[in-house]
Design a protein around this motif. Structure first.
Motif, short mmCIF file in Angstrom:
data_model
loop_
_atom_site.label_atom_id
_atom_site.label_comp_id
_atom_site.label_asym_id
_atom_site.label_seq_id
_atom_site.Cartn_x
_atom_site.Cartn_y
_atom_site.Cartn_z
N THR A 93 0.83 -1.21 0.00
CA THR A 93 0.00 0.00 0.00
C THR A 93 0.87 1.26 0.00
O THR A 93 0.60 2.21 -0.74
N TYR A 94 1.92 1.26 0.81
CA TYR A 94 2.83 2.41 0.87
C TYR A 94 3.63 2.57 -0.42
O TYR A 94 3.80 3.69 -0.95
N LEU A 95 4.12 1.45 -0.95
CA LEU A 95 4.94 1.50 -2.17
C LEU A 95 4.11 1.96 -3.36
O LEU A 95 4.58 2.76 -4.19
N LYS A 96 2.86 1.49 -3.46
CA LYS A 96 2.01 1.91 -4.58
C LYS A 96 1.72 3.40 -4.51
O LYS A 96 1.74 4.09 -5.54
N ALA A 97 1.45 3.91 -3.32
CA ALA A 97 1.21 5.35 -3.17
C ALA A 97 2.43 6.15 -3.63
O ALA A 97 2.30 7.19 -4.29
N ALA A 98 3.63 5.65 -3.30
CA ALA A 98 4.87 6.34 -3.69
C ALA A 98 5.06 6.33 -5.21
O ALA A 98 5.45 7.33 -5.81
N ILE A 99 4.76 5.18 -5.83
CA ILE A 99 4.90 5.07 -7.29
C ILE A 99 3.91 6.00 -7.99
O ILE A 99 4.26 6.71 -8.95
N LEU A 100 2.66 6.02 -7.53
CA LEU A 100 1.65 6.90 -8.12
C LEU A 100 2.04 8.37 -7.95
O LEU A 100 1.85 9.18 -8.86
N TRP A 101 2.60 8.70 -6.79
CA TRP A 101 3.05 10.08 -6.55
C TRP A 101 4.16 10.48 -7.51
O TRP A 101 4.18 11.61 -8.02
N TYR A 102 5.06 9.54 -7.80
CA TYR A 102 6.15 9.81 -8.74
C TYR A 102 5.59 10.17 -10.12
O TYR A 102 6.00 11.16 -10.73
N PHE A 103 4.64 9.38 -10.60
CA PHE A 103 4.07 9.64 -11.94
C PHE A 103 3.21 10.90 -11.94
O PHE A 103 3.13 11.60 -12.95
N PHE A 104 2.59 11.19 -10.81
CA PHE A 104 1.81 12.43 -10.69
C PHE A 104 2.73 13.64 -10.78
O PHE A 104 2.46 14.59 -11.53
N LYS A 105 3.82 13.63 -10.03
CA LYS A 105 4.76 14.76 -10.03
C LYS A 105 5.49 14.90 -11.36
O LYS A 105 5.86 16.01 -11.75
N LYS A 106 5.69 13.79 -12.04
CA LYS A 106 6.35 13.83 -13.35
C LYS A 106 5.56 14.71 -14.33
O LYS A 106 6.14 15.40 -15.17
#
Length: 438
Positions: free
Chosen positions: A417-430
């Protein structure tokens, strides 16, 4: 004092969350009533609901695409095009429902032969599901219309409709299952008939509203094949993603089932309780899809990002508070569903762990909605599929075999759950999602 953005977000998210909550309540009411008939009755309805859940996952093929395309047109103030698109996808969804209706009506017996060993469950399940299959055309069309209303920024109309449908279903189910109010006692068949009638009434209410002068979205009777193709291009990855997610959860349940009946029962009790916490998440997902789509449609990607960050904050507060309750009072929550001490202990373990994941879960809900609302449905397909299978299912299975302790299975879920949130945040900020053309 709430600012204008927050008010707008809540005006979309709260009715959407309540609509989802009432959908769950309708199922629970039917299950509670059938639980007083026989174990076979509740089992047949429960298996039917599992397959209906799979059908809803497949409906994402056009529901997500509808939200994306129509919200863009609304943002660009191309209202006539939005109305024609709503009509076109509704007609397409009706055509798409036909093979599912035929399979459900004529071949439901084989579904229950595969899922259940009891002849009684097979008989009752076929009886229940064959009636339910007759509602598939209106369910498919209603999903398209519901998505169009959300895309137009109207989540209050679906809420009003689901309230009326719930009341009708509850009264009819009570009458037809038990033979009250002068109705014959039909038990499982009565539950199916009550549900089918409430679905049809709900659909006709949608038709009435969408053809009224005051509706934010209206039918304009012109079929545009290009708009359907556009919706499917965006929506097919989401339909595939949700179907894979559905099966991955079934496999996760299989891993948990190896720990015995009490652990499995505790997991299901915990999951029902956590499902209530999901409701704000679903509401904020819809708000994110709608506001991001409309902002990008009006060529304002900066506003889309502002909305996204504000929704993340609000959703994190709502779901974070629910997480605190789950961590501190899990036993009291579980006692609502069962009085078995061992089941309560197992449910409490699950609730304490998932309570600590509610904030990253909120972030994941919202950012998935942001990316889908922008049309980046392939990105969410890749991220969520990778996350569920590579970061959750496979590690949970390996840890389960190594340690033989359910705690490590839940640990895999926690970390994923934590790792997926981090990955989604990366693509959002990109920021690539801001440049997608629909």
């Amino acid at each position: 004092m709430l600012n204008q953005d927050t008010k707008k977000i809540l005006s979309l998210a709260v009715p959407a969350a309540l609509s989802n909550f009432l959908d769950i309540v309708q199922v629970l009411v039917d299950m509670i009533m059938l639980g007083r008939v026989s174990p076979s009755a509740i089992a047949s309805a429960g298996i039917s609901m599992q397959f209906l859940g799979l059908l809803y996952a497949m409906m994402a093929t056009f529901s997500v695409g509808t939200s994306v395309v129509i919200s863009r047109y609304i943002g660009a103030k191309q209202y006539s095009q939005a109305n024609k698109t709503a009509f076109s996808i509704s007609v397409f969804s009706l055509l798409l429902s036909i093979p599912f209706t035929i399979l459900g009506f004529f071949f439901s017996k084989y579904i229950f032969m595969f899922m259940a060993g009891s002849d009684e469950v097979i008989r009752l399940g076929q009886e229940y599901f064959s009636i339910l299959a007759l509602t598939f055309p209106v369910l498919f069309m209603e999903m398209a219309i519901y998505s169009a209303f959300n895309a137009a920024g109207d989540t209050k109309t679906p809420l009003k409709i689901v309230i009326v449908a719930n009341i009708i279903n509850t009264v009819l189910a009570y009458g037809l299952i038990f033979g009250n109010f002068g109705f014959p006692r039909l038990e499982v068949k009565g539950a199916a008939i009550a549900t089918a009638i409430s679905y049809y009434i709900s659909f006709f209410m949608y038709l009435y509203v969408i053809n009224s002068k005051h509706s934010k979205i209206r039918f304009e009777f012109e079929f545009l094949l290009e708009e359907v193709k556009k919706i499917l291009k965006i929506g097919i990855p989401s339909g595939f993603e949700r179907t894979l997610t559905y099966f991955s959860f079934l496999l996760f349940v299989k891993i948990i089932a190896d720990y015995g009946i009490y652990t499995l029962a505790g997991y299901h009790v915990g999951l029902r309780i956590e499902g209530l916490a999901f409701m704000p998440g679903f509401g904020f997902t819809i708000a994110a899809m709608t506001l991001v789509g409309q902002s990008l449609g009006s060529n304002n990607p900066q506003q889309a990002e502002v909305y996204a960050k504000e929704i993340i904050k609000i959703a994190s507060i709502f779901m974070g508070l629910m997480g605190v309750v789950m961590v501190i009072f899990p036993e009291y929550l579980a006692m609502v569903f069962t009085n078995d001490k061992k089941t309560i202990e197992e449910a409490s373990l699950y609730l304490r762990i998932v309570g600590l994941t509610q904030i990253p879960l909120a972030i994941g809900f919202v950012l998935s909605g942001v990316l889908r609302g922008a049309g980046a449905t392939k990105t969410t397909l890749y991220i969520n599929t990778f996350s569920l299978w590579v970061l959750r299912i496979i590690p949970a299975y390996i840890l389960s075999k190594i340690f033989g302790n359910i705690l490590f299975v839940y640990l895999a879920m926690f970390l994923e759950t934590y790792l997926k949130a981090a990955i989604l945040w990366y693509f959002f900020k990109k920021g690539d999602w801001k440049k997608i053309k629909v």
